[in-house]
Scaffold this motif. Structure first.
Motif, PDB file in Angstrom:
ATOM      1  N   ILE A 100       0.837  -1.199   0.000  1.00  0.00           N
ATOM      2  CA  ILE A 100       0.000   0.000   0.000  1.00  0.00           C
ATOM      3  C   ILE A 100       0.875   1.253   0.000  1.00  0.00           C
ATOM      4  O   ILE A 100       0.618   2.202  -0.741  1.00  0.00           O
ATOM      5  CB  ILE A 100      -0.974  -0.015   1.200  1.00  0.00           C
ATOM      6  CG1 ILE A 100      -2.027  -1.106   1.004  1.00  0.00           C
ATOM      7  CG2 ILE A 100      -1.624   1.354   1.392  1.00  0.00           C
ATOM      8  CD1 ILE A 100      -2.902  -1.369   2.221  1.00  0.00           C
ATOM      9  N   MET A 128      -2.947  -0.887  -4.662  1.00  0.00           N
ATOM     10  CA  MET A 128      -4.209  -1.127  -3.959  1.00  0.00           C
ATOM     11  C   MET A 128      -4.250  -2.610  -3.620  1.00  0.00           C
ATOM     12  O   MET A 128      -4.139  -3.446  -4.493  1.00  0.00           O
ATOM     13  CB  MET A 128      -5.400  -0.773  -4.847  1.00  0.00           C
ATOM     14  CG  MET A 128      -6.702  -0.726  -4.077  1.00  0.00           C
ATOM     15  SD  MET A 128      -7.637  -2.220  -4.069  1.00  0.00           S
ATOM     16  CE  MET A 128      -9.264  -1.550  -4.067  1.00  0.00           C
ATOM     17  N   SER A 139      -6.528  -5.489  -1.753  1.00  0.00           N
ATOM     18  CA  SER A 139      -7.823  -5.774  -1.151  1.00  0.00           C
ATOM     19  C   SER A 139      -7.860  -7.217  -0.684  1.00  0.00           C
ATOM     20  O   SER A 139      -7.540  -8.137  -1.428  1.00  0.00           O
ATOM     21  CB  SER A 139      -8.962  -5.520  -2.131  1.00  0.00           C
ATOM     22  OG  SER A 139     -10.197  -5.691  -1.466  1.00  0.00           O
ATOM     23  N   TYR A 180     -11.259  -2.750   4.888  1.00  0.00           N
ATOM     24  CA  TYR A 180     -11.447  -1.653   5.828  1.00  0.00           C
ATOM     25  C   TYR A 180     -10.329  -1.611   6.867  1.00  0.00           C
ATOM     26  O   TYR A 180     -10.061  -0.556   7.443  1.00  0.00           O
ATOM     27  CB  TYR A 180     -12.812  -1.750   6.515  1.00  0.00           C
ATOM     28  CG  TYR A 180     -12.993  -3.011   7.326  1.00  0.00           C
ATOM     29  CD1 TYR A 180     -12.608  -3.061   8.663  1.00  0.00           C
ATOM     30  CD2 TYR A 180     -13.524  -4.153   6.751  1.00  0.00           C
ATOM     31  CE1 TYR A 180     -12.749  -4.227   9.403  1.00  0.00           C
ATOM     32  CE2 TYR A 180     -13.674  -5.319   7.477  1.00  0.00           C
ATOM     33  CZ  TYR A 180     -13.284  -5.351   8.803  1.00  0.00           C
ATOM     34  OH  TYR A 180     -13.423  -6.505   9.523  1.00  0.00           O
ATOM     35  N   TYR A 219      -8.015   0.626   4.713  1.00  0.00           N
ATOM     36  CA  TYR A 219      -8.517   1.839   4.063  1.00  0.00           C
ATOM     37  C   TYR A 219      -9.657   2.520   4.822  1.00  0.00           C
ATOM     38  O   TYR A 219     -10.216   3.489   4.339  1.00  0.00           O
ATOM     39  CB  TYR A 219      -8.985   1.516   2.636  1.00  0.00           C
ATOM     40  CG  TYR A 219      -7.878   0.979   1.764  1.00  0.00           C
ATOM     41  CD1 TYR A 219      -6.871   1.816   1.304  1.00  0.00           C
ATOM     42  CD2 TYR A 219      -7.838  -0.365   1.418  1.00  0.00           C
ATOM     43  CE1 TYR A 219      -5.852   1.329   0.504  1.00  0.00           C
ATOM     44  CE2 TYR A 219      -6.818  -0.868   0.619  1.00  0.00           C
ATOM     45  CZ  TYR A 219      -5.832  -0.013   0.166  1.00  0.00           C
ATOM     46  OH  TYR A 219      -4.819  -0.507  -0.608  1.00  0.00           O
ATOM     47  N   ALA A 247     -14.284   1.420   2.998  1.00  0.00           N
ATOM     48  CA  ALA A 247     -13.892   0.272   2.185  1.00  0.00           C
ATOM     49  C   ALA A 247     -14.631  -1.007   2.579  1.00  0.00           C
ATOM     50  O   ALA A 247     -14.366  -2.063   2.025  1.00  0.00           O
ATOM     51  CB  ALA A 247     -12.380   0.051   2.284  1.00  0.00           C
ATOM     52  N   THR A 249      -6.398   6.933  -6.250  1.00  0.00           N
ATOM     53  CA  THR A 249      -6.017   6.246  -5.012  1.00  0.00           C
ATOM     54  C   THR A 249      -7.174   5.353  -4.583  1.00  0.00           C
ATOM     55  O   THR A 249      -8.338   5.616  -4.939  1.00  0.00           O
ATOM     56  CB  THR A 249      -5.727   7.252  -3.879  1.00  0.00           C
ATOM     57  OG1 THR A 249      -6.950   7.936  -3.557  1.00  0.00           O
ATOM     58  CG2 THR A 249      -4.632   8.231  -4.268  1.00  0.00           C
ATOM     59  N   PRO A 250      -6.896   4.313  -3.808  1.00  0.00           N
ATOM     60  CA  PRO A 250      -7.986   3.464  -3.313  1.00  0.00           C
ATOM     61  C   PRO A 250      -9.030   4.257  -2.519  1.00  0.00           C
ATOM     62  O   PRO A 250     -10.231   4.024  -2.671  1.00  0.00           O
ATOM     63  CB  PRO A 250      -7.271   2.438  -2.428  1.00  0.00           C
ATOM     64  CG  PRO A 250      -5.893   2.358  -3.000  1.00  0.00           C
ATOM     65  CD  PRO A 250      -5.579   3.763  -3.447  1.00  0.00           C
ATOM     66  N   GLU A 251      -8.581   5.191  -1.709  1.00  0.00           N
ATOM     67  CA  GLU A 251      -9.514   5.978  -0.901  1.00  0.00           C
ATOM     68  C   GLU A 251     -10.479   6.765  -1.793  1.00  0.00           C
ATOM     69  O   GLU A 251     -11.683   6.813  -1.527  1.00  0.00           O
ATOM     70  CB  GLU A 251      -8.749   6.924   0.035  1.00  0.00           C
ATOM     71  CG  GLU A 251      -7.954   6.221   1.106  1.00  0.00           C
ATOM     72  CD  GLU A 251      -6.573   5.706   0.648  1.00  0.00           C
ATOM     73  OE1 GLU A 251      -5.913   5.047   1.462  1.00  0.00           O
ATOM     74  OE2 GLU A 251      -6.172   5.959  -0.509  1.00  0.00           O
TER      75      GLU A 251
END
Length: 187
Positions: A37, A42, A44, A49, A52, A56, A140-142
């Motif tokens: 990260i 990213m 998962s 969560y 993130y 998430a 970004t993932p966020e």
């Protein structure tokens, strides 16, 4: 870490899917995930969560047999119903109700019915992120999770949780890119 730095810029890894939630509970795996990260990947798991934040959180929904995959009415929350009644603003990912290639020969297909698990939803989620990243390379993932919630579909049987809509995410990012280009050229 050295391997990530050795990859050419146009061959960088942008997303990793790990269909096992316990990885976030193992200190060595957690360290590796945090390193990935930190390098812009990213990652998962079935519980993103942990890395993130609550935005998430996701759960699965199932498509009913012979129903239209593009119609939200075709989906049901399946065996997660009680969990979803207790959650709010959770991202819902299709899992059950898939037709896959058969195990025995190349002309066979198998319908995997309802009650798809989180491990089925994780690669779907990462795949949508990878598509979105093609539209917006600096995503970004966020920001991805924010957009997924913003454009997600609602249905009263899903409570205040949102159904992921890949096409809407891509369209949102395309508009966002146009606006950024207009602002940049106007300076």
């Amino acid at each position: 870490e050295a391997l990530l730095n050795e990859l050419p810029k146009d061959k960088k890894i942008s997303a990793v899917s790990i269909s096992w939630g316990r990885l976030g509970e193992d200190p060595e795996c957690t360290k590796l995930i945090q390193m990935l990260i930190g390098s812009g990947v990213m990652v998962s798991t079935t519980n993103p969560y942990l890395f993130y934040g609550n935005n998430a959180k996701f759960s699965t929904i199932d498509r009913q047999m012979y129903s239209d995959a593009d119609n939200i009415e075709s989906y049901d929350v399946g065996f997660w119903k009680k969990d979803l009644e207790a959650t709010h603003n959770t991202l819902l990912i299709p899992a059950g109700g898939r037709t896959i290639a058969g195990f025995y020969d190349n002309s066979q297909y198998i319908y995997c019915g309802a009650n798809g698990g989180m491990s089925w939803a994780t690669p779907y989620l990462v795949g949508v992120y990878a598509l979105a990243k093609q539209v917006s390379p600096n995503l970004t993932p966020e920001h991805f999770f924010d957009i997924a919630h913003k454009v997600g579909a609602h249905d009263e049987k899903m409570g205040d949780n949102v159904f992921i809509q890949p096409q809407k995410i891509v369209e949102y990012l395309q508009k966002e890119n146009v606006l950024q280009n207009i602002e940049t050229k106007g300076r």
